[in-house]
Design an enzyme around this catalytic site. Structure first.
Site, PDB file in Angstrom:
ATOM      1  CD  GLU A  91      -3.200   1.039   2.184  1.00 23.67           C
ATOM      2  OE1 GLU A  91      -3.505  -0.154   3.021  1.00 23.67           O
ATOM      3  OE2 GLU A  91      -3.332   2.264   2.817  1.00 23.67           O
ATOM      4  CE  LYS A 268      -6.127  -1.273   5.797  1.00 26.34           C
ATOM      5  NZ  LYS A 268      -4.723  -0.809   4.604  1.00 26.34           N
ATOM      6  CG  ASP A 284       1.040 -17.140  11.153  1.00 25.86           C
ATOM      7  OD1 ASP A 284      -0.079 -16.275  10.371  1.00 25.86           O
ATOM      8  OD2 ASP A 284       0.843 -18.161  11.770  1.00 25.86           O
ATOM      9  CG  HIS A 381      -3.481   7.364  -0.109  1.00 23.31           C
ATOM     10  ND1 HIS A 381      -3.141   6.467   1.734  1.00 23.31           N
ATOM     11  CD2 HIS A 381      -4.642   6.747  -0.700  1.00 23.31           C
ATOM     12  CE1 HIS A 381      -2.558   5.671   1.449  1.00 23.31           C
ATOM     13  NE2 HIS A 381      -4.099   5.377   0.364  1.00 23.31           N
TER      14      HIS A 381
HETATM   15  C1  MEV Z   1      -5.144   3.121   5.719  1.00 23.79           C
HETATM   16  O1  MEV Z   1      -5.319   2.256   4.784  1.00 23.79           O
HETATM   17  C2  MEV Z   1      -5.634   3.724   6.640  1.00 23.79           C
HETATM   18  C3  MEV Z   1      -6.451   4.649   7.099  1.00 23.79           C
HETATM   19  O2  MEV Z   1      -7.332   4.761   7.100  1.00 23.79           O
HETATM   20  C4  MEV Z   1      -5.851   4.320   9.340  1.00 23.79           C
HETATM   21  C5  MEV Z   1      -6.932   5.116   9.645  1.00 23.79           C
HETATM   22  O3  MEV Z   1      -8.004   5.584   9.508  1.00 23.79           O
HETATM   23  O4  MEV Z   1      -6.737   5.781  11.113  1.00 23.79           O
HETATM   24  C6  MEV Z   1      -5.745   5.719   7.211  1.00 23.79           C
END
Ligand code: MEV
Length: 436
Positions: A91, A268, A284, A381
């Site tokens: 990513e 995430k 793992d 991003h």
């Molecule tokens: C994207 O890979 C991760 C985010 O969505 C984490 C978050 O919202 O805190 C930017």
């Protein structure tokens, strides 16, 4: 102190301008600073493993490798030690965000970590217990005997290295049909291994002796990924952030604590950092993912695994979570890229690796929260995503740079950018070329 000063100076030079270097310059710098040997540089430069033979020893029906990019996050100083962080991840912007946030902390704060506990857990299920009192007495009175048996027959190697099986306990779980399920937990210190194989073997070896001694029927044995006796804690302290900025991040953190929808996304983001380190070191990551999410729901509601609070002008972030990793055995020892990753990290034990992974996860979360509470996620991003779009649109050679410039301009004016923008802009570029 002098040695520490020298190390700091070395890493300052190594980190300085790293993201601006070309691939060849990056390799050259890492070689010059003694972080990679010429052989390792050659191996990475030609794309890593070039034969499917090793893969045959890892999985079945092998076809080859699925390669994901390996990068290096910079500026991390964890527990006062500068660290290079290898990250394997596909990513865009994860490594840039980690490095940028680590730099911010390095300049005005600290990252501290500690390991809380060393034991992994194996589970032995007795689906329908006939006599719960007798089973409880067995675990209490003959648990130590079972521990000795397991250490003698299965875990003697671990015992020699200072680990091994430590204790048994019994959990009583109500069944929906009104009866009770018994689950014996077997605890073991796996030393520097991840320990899945050994704990599964231990549980299976105890199956017959437990059945014989209790007359109960064991249904199944398997390790638990909810490793809440092998936790890691990371704390980030940032000084002089300013009341307003600190409160904005604290509010974002509260959002993720209150709301499972937000918690899933926030976690995430934490796992973006942790998984990338785990993949790079051949660990793992599914096991760690499962454990972290289960731990995040331990009070009955799924919550954010991190917590940020404003303390006057300062910002403090904390995260405690189970991270079970290994630095010996399995893919970690056999995969040449994982071995290089372990070398770059400069770690000695699996505990070091777990603590570093936790630090990276917390820093990654801060990077996301900082962006989300200021400019938004799109800016950082998408700027990096442009490079991706340029390739997806089919630009080649000198077109790439021209198209990148065009897309950056479009992003600056429209605040959004898509593959369609890239395709259209490339089309225009080519049309202009033909007409000239
Ligand atoms: C994207 O890979 C991760 C985010 O969505 C984490 C978050 O919202 O805190 C930017």
């Amino acid at each position: 102190l002098e040695v520490a000063g020298e190390i700091d100076a070395k890493f300052s030079q190594l980190f300085h301008g790293f993201s601006k270097l070309s691939l060849t310059e990056r390799f050259e710098k890492l070689r010059q600073f003694g972080e990679l040997s010429q052989d390792e540089v050659d191996y990475l430069k030609q794309g890593g493993i070039d034969s499917a033979e090793l893969a045959e020893t890892f999985i079945e029906n092998t076809l080859g490798y699925f390669q994901i990019p390996l990068g290096l996050a910079t500026h991390f100083v964890i527990d006062e030690k500068p660290r290079l962080i290898p990250m394997a991840v596909e990513e865009t912007s994860i490594i840039a965000a980690a490095s940028k946030t680590a730099k911010w902390i390095r300049e005005s704060g600290s990252i501290r970590t500690e390991a809380l506990g060393r034991e992994i857990i194996g589970q032995i299920q007795i689906a329908k217990v006939r006599d719960m009192n007798a089973l409880e007495n067995f675990v209490k009175e003959r648990g130590a005997e079972m521990v000795n048996l397991a250490n003698r027959d299965v875990a003697s190697g671990l015992v020699r290295r200072g680990g091994g099986v430590t204790k048994l306990s019994l959990r009583r779980l109500p069944r929906p049909d009104g009866g009770e399920m018994g689950v014996i937990h077997v605890y073991a210190d796996p030393c520097d291994a991840m320990g899945a194989n050994i704990i599964n073997q231990v549980c299976e070896a105890l199956r017959d002796p437990i059945e014989r001694a209790t007359g109960e029927k064991i249904a199944m044995c398997i390790l638990s990924n909810l490793a809440d006796h092998k936790l890691v804690r990371a704390v980030v302290h940032l000084r002089g952030v300013g009341k307003e900025a600190a409160e904005r991040i604290a509010e974002a953190s509260l959002f993720a604590w209150c709301d499972p929808y937000r918690a899933a996304t926030s976690n995430k983001g934490v796992m973006n950092g942790i998984d990338a380190v785990l993949v790079a070191t051949g660990n793992d990551w599914r096991a760690v993912e499962a454990g972290v999410h289960a731990y995040a729901a331990r009070d009955g509601q799924y919550r954010s695994i991190t917590c940020w609070t404003a303390q006057d002008e300062d910002l403090v972030g904390e995260m405690t979570l189970p991270i079970v990793v290994g630095t010996v055995g399995g893919v970690t020892s056999l995969h040449p890229t994982a071995r290089i990753a372990i070398k770059l990290l400069g770690i000695e034990t699996s505990e070091d690796l777990a603590r570093i992974a936790a630090a990276v996860g917390l820093v990654q979360n801060l990077g996301a929260l900082r962006a989300l509470t200021t400019v938004g996620i799109i800016e950082g991003h998408m700027k990096l995503h442009i490079r991706n779009l340029v390739v997806s649109a089919g630009a080649t050679g000198p077109e790439k740079e021209l198209l990148e410039d065009q897309l950056e301009k479009i992003l600056a004016t429209t605040k959004r950018i898509s593959l369609q923008h890239a395709v259209n802009a490339l089309h225009n570029l080519r049309a202009r070329d033909i007409s000239q």
